[in-house]
Motif scaffolding. Structure first.
Motif, mmCIF file in Angstrom:
data_model
loop_
_atom_site.group_PDB
_atom_site.id
_atom_site.type_symbol
_atom_site.label_atom_id
_atom_site.label_comp_id
_atom_site.label_asym_id
_atom_site.label_seq_id
_atom_site.Cartn_x
_atom_site.Cartn_y
_atom_site.Cartn_z
ATOM 1 N N GLN A 1 -15.839 -2.974 -9.370
ATOM 2 C CA GLN A 1 -16.152 -0.683 -9.524
ATOM 3 C C GLN A 1 -15.611 -0.146 -10.988
ATOM 4 N N ASP B 1 -4.981 1.515 0.500
ATOM 5 C CA ASP B 1 -6.476 1.421 0.825
ATOM 6 C C ASP B 1 -7.643 2.403 1.988
ATOM 7 N N ASP B 2 -8.303 2.746 1.739
ATOM 8 C CA ASP B 2 -8.972 3.957 3.272
ATOM 9 C C ASP B 2 -7.784 4.643 3.501
ATOM 10 N N GLU C 1 -19.252 10.917 -4.207
ATOM 11 C CA GLU C 1 -21.065 9.948 -4.903
ATOM 12 C C GLU C 1 -21.571 11.703 -5.405
ATOM 13 N N ASP D 1 -9.572 -14.160 -0.846
ATOM 14 C CA ASP D 1 -8.775 -13.512 -1.274
ATOM 15 C C ASP D 1 -8.299 -14.043 -2.722
ATOM 16 N N GLU E 1 -11.698 -2.334 -9.452
ATOM 17 C CA GLU E 1 -11.383 -1.957 -8.158
ATOM 18 C C GLU E 1 -12.412 -3.503 -8.375
ATOM 19 N N ASN F 1 -8.314 -6.603 -3.083
ATOM 20 C CA ASN F 1 -8.090 -6.990 -1.625
ATOM 21 C C ASN F 1 -7.145 -7.822 -1.407
ATOM 22 N N ARG G 1 -19.173 -10.793 -3.815
ATOM 23 C CA ARG G 1 -20.256 -11.182 -3.325
ATOM 24 C C ARG G 1 -20.594 -12.004 -2.938
ATOM 25 N N PHE H 1 -20.315 5.730 -6.010
ATOM 26 C CA PHE H 1 -20.924 6.144 -6.913
ATOM 27 C C PHE H 1 -21.740 7.111 -7.499
HETATM 28 P P1 C2E Z 1 -13.127 -1.120 -0.187
HETATM 29 O O1 C2E Z 1 -12.109 -2.131 -0.597
HETATM 30 O O2 C2E Z 1 -12.925 0.086 0.531
HETATM 31 O O3 C2E Z 1 -13.847 -1.116 -1.360
HETATM 32 C C1 C2E Z 1 -14.495 -0.054 -1.298
HETATM 33 C C2 C2E Z 1 -16.330 -0.329 -0.905
HETATM 34 O O4 C2E Z 1 -16.738 0.936 -0.863
HETATM 35 C C3 C2E Z 1 -17.077 -1.260 -1.944
HETATM 36 O O5 C2E Z 1 -17.991 -1.593 -0.352
HETATM 37 C C4 C2E Z 1 -17.569 -0.046 -2.325
HETATM 38 O O6 C2E Z 1 -18.968 -0.991 -2.697
HETATM 39 C C5 C2E Z 1 -18.065 1.106 -2.288
HETATM 40 N N1 C2E Z 1 -18.038 1.867 -2.380
HETATM 41 C C6 C2E Z 1 -17.499 2.354 -3.806
HETATM 42 N N2 C2E Z 1 -17.813 3.932 -4.098
HETATM 43 C C7 C2E Z 1 -18.392 4.233 -3.277
HETATM 44 C C8 C2E Z 1 -19.952 5.400 -3.140
HETATM 45 O O7 C2E Z 1 -19.322 6.067 -3.674
HETATM 46 N N3 C2E Z 1 -20.210 5.376 -1.748
HETATM 47 C C9 C2E Z 1 -20.284 4.155 -0.947
HETATM 48 N N4 C2E Z 1 -20.881 5.013 -0.026
HETATM 49 N N5 C2E Z 1 -20.054 3.372 -1.313
HETATM 50 C C10 C2E Z 1 -18.730 3.049 -1.990
HETATM 51 P P2 C2E Z 1 -18.102 -3.232 -0.421
HETATM 52 O O8 C2E Z 1 -18.007 -3.854 -2.192
HETATM 53 O O9 C2E Z 1 -19.295 -3.499 0.270
HETATM 54 O O10 C2E Z 1 -17.106 -3.785 0.183
HETATM 55 C C11 C2E Z 1 -16.663 -3.387 1.493
HETATM 56 C C12 C2E Z 1 -15.124 -4.208 1.988
HETATM 57 O O11 C2E Z 1 -15.378 -5.721 1.981
HETATM 58 C C13 C2E Z 1 -13.837 -3.499 0.918
HETATM 59 O O12 C2E Z 1 -13.916 -2.409 0.607
HETATM 60 C C14 C2E Z 1 -12.701 -4.512 1.384
HETATM 61 O O13 C2E Z 1 -12.442 -4.134 1.738
HETATM 62 C C15 C2E Z 1 -13.891 -5.568 1.437
HETATM 63 N N6 C2E Z 1 -13.906 -6.479 0.384
HETATM 64 C C16 C2E Z 1 -14.232 -6.457 -0.870
HETATM 65 N N7 C2E Z 1 -13.915 -7.241 -1.643
HETATM 66 C C17 C2E Z 1 -13.100 -8.184 -1.290
HETATM 67 C C18 C2E Z 1 -12.392 -9.104 -1.363
HETATM 68 O O14 C2E Z 1 -12.472 -9.706 -2.698
HETATM 69 N N8 C2E Z 1 -11.027 -9.660 -0.393
HETATM 70 C C19 C2E Z 1 -10.905 -8.570 1.069
HETATM 71 N N9 C2E Z 1 -10.401 -9.003 1.911
HETATM 72 N N10 C2E Z 1 -11.688 -7.360 1.304
HETATM 73 C C20 C2E Z 1 -12.758 -7.505 0.152
#
Ligand code: C2E
Ligand code: MG
Ligand code: MG
Length: 583
Positions: free
Chosen positions: A349, A484-485, A544, A395, A363, A422, A367, A563
């Protein structure tokens, strides 16, 4: 006297002999403790018809034999007057060993030795036989004593098998068995199975000591037994540690609320400077074919659903909870093969510079391209992998994929933007984390500043010390660290001064409450301001809408991800963004 198998086994003890011609494994063992050779010979002759006999010439030798563990004795024939260690001292000494308590001891005395008999009884002797020996009486008394001891041992074993040794209430197995009996002929829905534990019980042990913890458990068991007795049919038990369960008739939910209140009140009354809060998981026994151990699992699932929620103390089980477990199990079963088969794919992204509004990085987001379910988002499987530890493997896989991608772009002569990956909180306990990351960047010859590490805010609040050390080491290696977050947990701005991060990722999704927009904006601008003053750059994620981007730009936030600008995308789609065109 012939030598025998037994005397061979115990030859390292002096003055021990055996009177069996053959050791017969079907016969019980008797230990004769007697210094007088004639008495010993007579007694042995009588006994060896029915028993394997081992003898010792005084109490001291007898104790040595017992403690050697070479024999399991069914009874001891003990003389009282002996040199070195007499029978009285022997009785006292043996009483100090729990493991010998069930061995009956029959004292051999002179005919009118009333005083000695009394004294020996006091010290734990089971019975007497008097000299001169009457073979039949001796054999009868011995048999009776052995039968009695086996009965005592059996009832003790039965007790231990059914009741919890600390609290005396039913243990798990017995409780579950009683539950099955209790509800067998009842109507579905007329009983509830309740499981409860104490929130953070381990802290009680840690703060006040195990003994205090045990006292509290006994207190709980006592009032719980009293409480369940107020119902006509009921049962309670201790499952393990601080987990208790009970099964009582169910009328309606208001009775459950009263029950919860009552137990909370009882716990509040306990004199300990600690807020003792129970968490109840309840399974309404609506299906009598469900086995009690499954009822316990279901009640545990219900309890888990409210874990950490201080305001809610009880939850009823529902089928959705079971579905979650099934899904978790499926994910666990499939994960290793999925990794081998490369079903996990990295999406990218893009992140945008807010001043220029052009891409400045990305980032990496994993998936799962599942052969049946299609594209599964990490929200479904990452929490499962964090629980079962698999996240460290995943990871690593993502980091390696990112290194490979960057290497490829560098080889094409591109000026590559950094990519953040991450790092799961679980990885912070991984002693190899730094080595693994460095090995990867070395292997693919990727400059460390092109790999940014995102560590979620909640990890900082959970284990600040570990994190502080880890962050420092990673930074020293040359990695860029992002928190993060930010804003999703309960952290205070204070942690920013304690932990040395390079970038703060502010999560806009947690601030979407439109009624309080002004308030949210104020908070964000003060966070950005504070970060700036500490030399930390800021990126807002989850952007967004255009207004959000404009607002963030106006307060000096450095970057955005969301987004509104771009969604996470497969690598082929991201490649045009990967290069730093501004340079
Ligand atoms: P995160 O690290 O905070 O990643 C950002 C999440 O926010 C991603 O969700 C992304 O798709 C979503 N996002 C980005 N822009 C927007 C937006 O404008 N609106 C909304 N509603 N969402 C947005 P995703 O890809 O579903 O990932 C969710 C979480 O899963 C990530 O949060 C992260 O904590 C975890 N994750 C994803 N990939 C990995 C990885 O390779 N390893 C680990 N340990 N955790 C991961
Ligand atoms: Mg992230
Ligand atoms: Mg995030």
């Amino acid at each position: 006297m012939k030598s025998s198998v037994i005397s061979g086994q115990i030859s390292n003890y002096n003055n021990i002999s055996s009177y069996n011609d053959f050791k017969d494994d079907n016969k019980n063992y008797i230990l004769i403790v007697e210094d007088n050779n004639i008495n010993k010979a007579i007694l042995s002759k009588i006994l060896s018809v029915y028993y394997n006999v081992v003898s010792a010439e005084n109490g001291k030798v007898a104790l040595q034999i017992l403690r050697s563990g070479n024999f399991s004795f069914s009874a001891i024939m003990l003389d009282l007057i002996m040199p070195v260690m007499d029978g009285f001292t022997f009785l006292h000494e043996i009483s100090l060993f729990d493991e010998f308590k069930s061995i009956p001891i029959i004292v051999t005395t002179g005919n009118d030795d009333r005083e000695n008999e009394k004294k020996a009884l006091e010290l734990g002797a089971w019975d007497f036989v008097s000299k001169p020996y009457d073979a039949q009486i001796i054999l009868f008394r011995l048999k009776n004593a052995i039968d009695r001891s086996q009965l005592t041992a059996f009832s003790r074993l039965k007790y231990l098998a059914e009741f919890d040794s600390l609290t005396g209430i039913c243990n798990k197995e017995h409780f579950l068995y009683e539950v099955s009996k209790l509800v067998k002929s009842e109507k579905p829905g007329s009983f509830i199975f309740v499981r409860f534990d104490i929130y953070r019980f381990q802290l009680i042990n840690a703060f006040f000591g195990i003994h205090e913890g045990d006292l509290l458990l006994k207190y709980i068991a006592t009032f719980l037994s009293d409480f369940v007795k107020s119902f006509t049919s009921s049962i309670c038990g201790r499952m393990n540690a601080d987990v208790f369960a009970f099964c009582i008739p169910f009328s309606d939910e208001s009775a459950v609320v009263d029950m919860v209140k009552h137990i909370k009140k009882m716990l509040k009354a306990y004199p300990l400077n600690f807020d003792i809060v129970p968490t109840f998981g309840i399974y309404l026994i609506s299906d009598l074919s469900v086995q009690p151990d499954i009822m316990l699992d279901r009640a545990a699932l219900a309890a888990k659903s409210i874990k950490g929620n201080y305001m809610v103390n009880y939850a009823f089980y529902n089928d959705k909870m079971r579905q979650e477990i099934t899904t978790e199990q499926e994910i666990t079963n499939e994960m290793n093969k999925a990794l081998e088969d490369h079903q996990f794919t990295v999406y990218f992204q893009p992140k945008y510079d807010l001043k220029t509004r052009i891409p400045c990085g990305a980032e990496a987001l994993v998936r799962w391209i599942h052969p049946v379910k299609g594209c599964v988002s990490p929200g479904t499987f990452i929490p499962v992998f964090e629980r079962n530890g698999f996240v460290t493997k995943l990871d690593y896989y993502v980091w390696e994929s990112v290194c490979i991608a960057i290497r490829k772009w560098l080889d094409c002569g591109k000026l590559v933007h950094p990519v953040s990956v991450n790092v799961s909180r679980v990885n912070l306990y991984n002693k190899d984390l730094i080595r693994q990351l460095c090995e990867l960047t070395d292997k693919y010859n990727v400059p460390k500043e092109l790999i940014n590490l995102e560590i979620t805010e909640s990890a900082y609040t959970e284990s600040p010390e570990i994190l502080q050390q880890m962050t420092e080491k990673l930074k020293n290696c040359g990695f860029v660290i992002m928190m993060d977050d930010f804003g999703s947990g309960y952290s205070s701005l204070n942690i920013l001064k304690d932990i040395d991060v390079d970038v703060l990722k502010i999560d806009m999704r947690f601030l979407s409450d439109t009624h309080r927009q002004q308030r949210s904006e104020n908070i964000i601008s003060s966070v950005v301001g504070m970060a700036k003053s500490l030399g930390i750059s800021t990126i807002a994620e989850g952007v967004e809408r255009k207004e959000q981007a404009d607002f963030l730009a106006s307060i000096g936030c450095d970057c955005v991800q969301g987004f509104y600008f771009a969604r996470p995308m497969p690598i082929e789609q991201y490649e045009p963004y990967a290069e730093d065109v501004a340079l």
